[in-house]
Design an enzyme around this catalytic site. Sequence first.
Site, PDB file in Angstrom:
ATOM      1  N   HIS A  60      31.183 -41.308  24.994  1.00  0.00           N
ATOM      2  CA  HIS A  60      31.502 -39.642  25.307  1.00  0.00           C
ATOM      3  C   HIS A  60      32.482 -39.389  23.720  1.00  0.00           C
ATOM      4  O   HIS A  60      32.577 -38.042  23.232  1.00  0.00           O
ATOM      5  CB  HIS A  60      31.385 -39.103  26.300  1.00  0.00           C
ATOM      6  CG  HIS A  60      31.905 -37.713  26.755  1.00  0.00           C
ATOM      7  ND1 HIS A  60      31.662 -36.429  27.263  1.00  0.00           N
ATOM      8  CD2 HIS A  60      33.341 -36.895  26.440  1.00  0.00           C
ATOM      9  CE1 HIS A  60      31.320 -35.619  27.394  1.00  0.00           C
ATOM     10  NE2 HIS A  60      32.169 -35.879  26.683  1.00  0.00           N
ATOM     11  N   GLU A  61      33.674 -39.946  24.355  1.00  0.00           N
ATOM     12  CA  GLU A  61      34.934 -39.121  23.826  1.00  0.00           C
ATOM     13  C   GLU A  61      35.060 -39.859  22.268  1.00  0.00           C
ATOM     14  O   GLU A  61      35.804 -39.434  21.151  1.00  0.00           O
ATOM     15  CB  GLU A  61      36.573 -40.268  24.398  1.00  0.00           C
ATOM     16  CG  GLU A  61      36.663 -39.928  25.542  1.00  0.00           C
ATOM     17  CD  GLU A  61      36.998 -38.435  25.451  1.00  0.00           C
ATOM     18  OE1 GLU A  61      36.926 -37.576  24.722  1.00  0.00           O
ATOM     19  OE2 GLU A  61      36.520 -37.878  26.923  1.00  0.00           O
ATOM     20  N   HIS A  64      33.093 -36.862  20.188  1.00  0.00           N
ATOM     21  CA  HIS A  64      33.936 -36.285  20.098  1.00  0.00           C
ATOM     22  C   HIS A  64      35.011 -36.119  18.528  1.00  0.00           C
ATOM     23  O   HIS A  64      34.710 -35.527  17.594  1.00  0.00           O
ATOM     24  CB  HIS A  64      35.473 -35.159  21.156  1.00  0.00           C
ATOM     25  CG  HIS A  64      34.358 -34.894  22.212  1.00  0.00           C
ATOM     26  ND1 HIS A  64      33.903 -33.849  21.792  1.00  0.00           N
ATOM     27  CD2 HIS A  64      34.676 -35.551  23.266  1.00  0.00           C
ATOM     28  CE1 HIS A  64      34.036 -33.620  23.547  1.00  0.00           C
ATOM     29  NE2 HIS A  64      34.338 -34.458  24.266  1.00  0.00           N
TER      30      HIS A  64
HETATM   31 ZN   LIG Z   1      34.347 -34.403  26.123  1.00  0.00          ZN
END
Ligand SMILES: [Zn+2]
Length: 419
Positions: free
Chosen positions: A105-106, A109
């Site tokens: 997830h990170e 980003h």
């Molecule tokens: Zn996030």
Amino acid sequence: MPWAGSVPRGQDYVPDDLHNCDLHNCDLHAGDHTGGRELIQGVPVGRILGIPLRLDWSLGIIFWLLSWGLATGAFPDLAPGSSESTYWVAGAFTAALFLASLLTHEMSHSLVARSYGIEVDNITLWVFGGIATLRGEATEPRADFRIAIAGPLASLAIAVFCLGIAGALDLAGAPDLPITMAVWLGSINGMLAVFNLAPAAPLDGGRILRAWLWKRRGDRASAALSATRAGRFFGQVLIAAGLVQFLIGAGVGGLWLVFLGWFVMTAARGEETSVRIAHDLTGVRAGDVMTPEPVVAPATLTVAELLDDFVLQQRCSAFPLVEPDGEVSGLVTLTRLKSLSADARRTMAVRDVAWPLAQVPTATPSDPLVDLVARLGEAGDGRALVFDGTKLVGIISPTDVSRALQIAELRRRGEMRPR
Ligand SMILES: [Zn+2]
């Protein structure tokens, strides 16, 4: 991130109080001005696709709680018939995969941010998930939106993938335990995606809200303020929900929600402060706030000589050091001297205890102050040196920044209320 969104570096720099001393670089409240950053430390463990990864000790708590919860609760309940040790191995393995999905997830980003030319300082995993710390901000709403949505989309993709695996295992007649593991991973990632889409900074949904308001209003500061206000409200809702859960007997789960709410609220408040600082300092340059012509000390002095001849005479707590050839080589602050023994003070040269110039934040008089403020926490005890070419022309202390902020606040009072 799950839970905390991406944090532009230095956003948590909040100069504390700051007294009203407007005498030079002589502020006696040196110390750490990095605000809430110490909350999340993290030990560097390597790089992934060039992005430094840090793990906070608190990650151990979530790993343990998940392994334990799965091994002694969910797995034996949903897939009975295996041995206790099998459940523990399965629990630990699933918890590890969950942490890997947080990292994914990170990374999403971070990679999107990087594609917009924003450098990623690091990714830190901790008890509330992950945080990607960026070294800048999106310059337009579309980039802001894409960086924010990338995380929840990754979680959603993992959810679909895991549930797909579970379906395939089921069709193939696999045992219950691996199917349960895949279903659990799929569900938690799905919940993560949804939770993170709550329109409340610092969650990803808050960033999306910010991007949308930014596009509509054409004003990033005002959009960001609205998103942080939503974040504070959302944090309060989480705390209330957690307390109710705790009171009706949900135990650890309720407390965890209270802490999560507290974190969201604190982060939202911190962000609000940074947005206001950035707004207030718009147009203010390093040269406007610096103390010109700071008192300098020879780099060849011993610490004892510096204390006798400079510190006691000048009432300053930071001195740029000058080499015999006239070049500035570093910055010494009282904080750096305090821990030395009397013997060391007599024998050590100040240059050996000073911050080397390469580490001290520097600027030119025309640099925007807000960019410098973001770097003040790195070294130099909150101070920066201002150079015109190679000539030292000034020093900026936390007091100078605070004074600039207070003046800016007085100027705008009543006019920059969020719309
Ligand atoms: Zn996030």
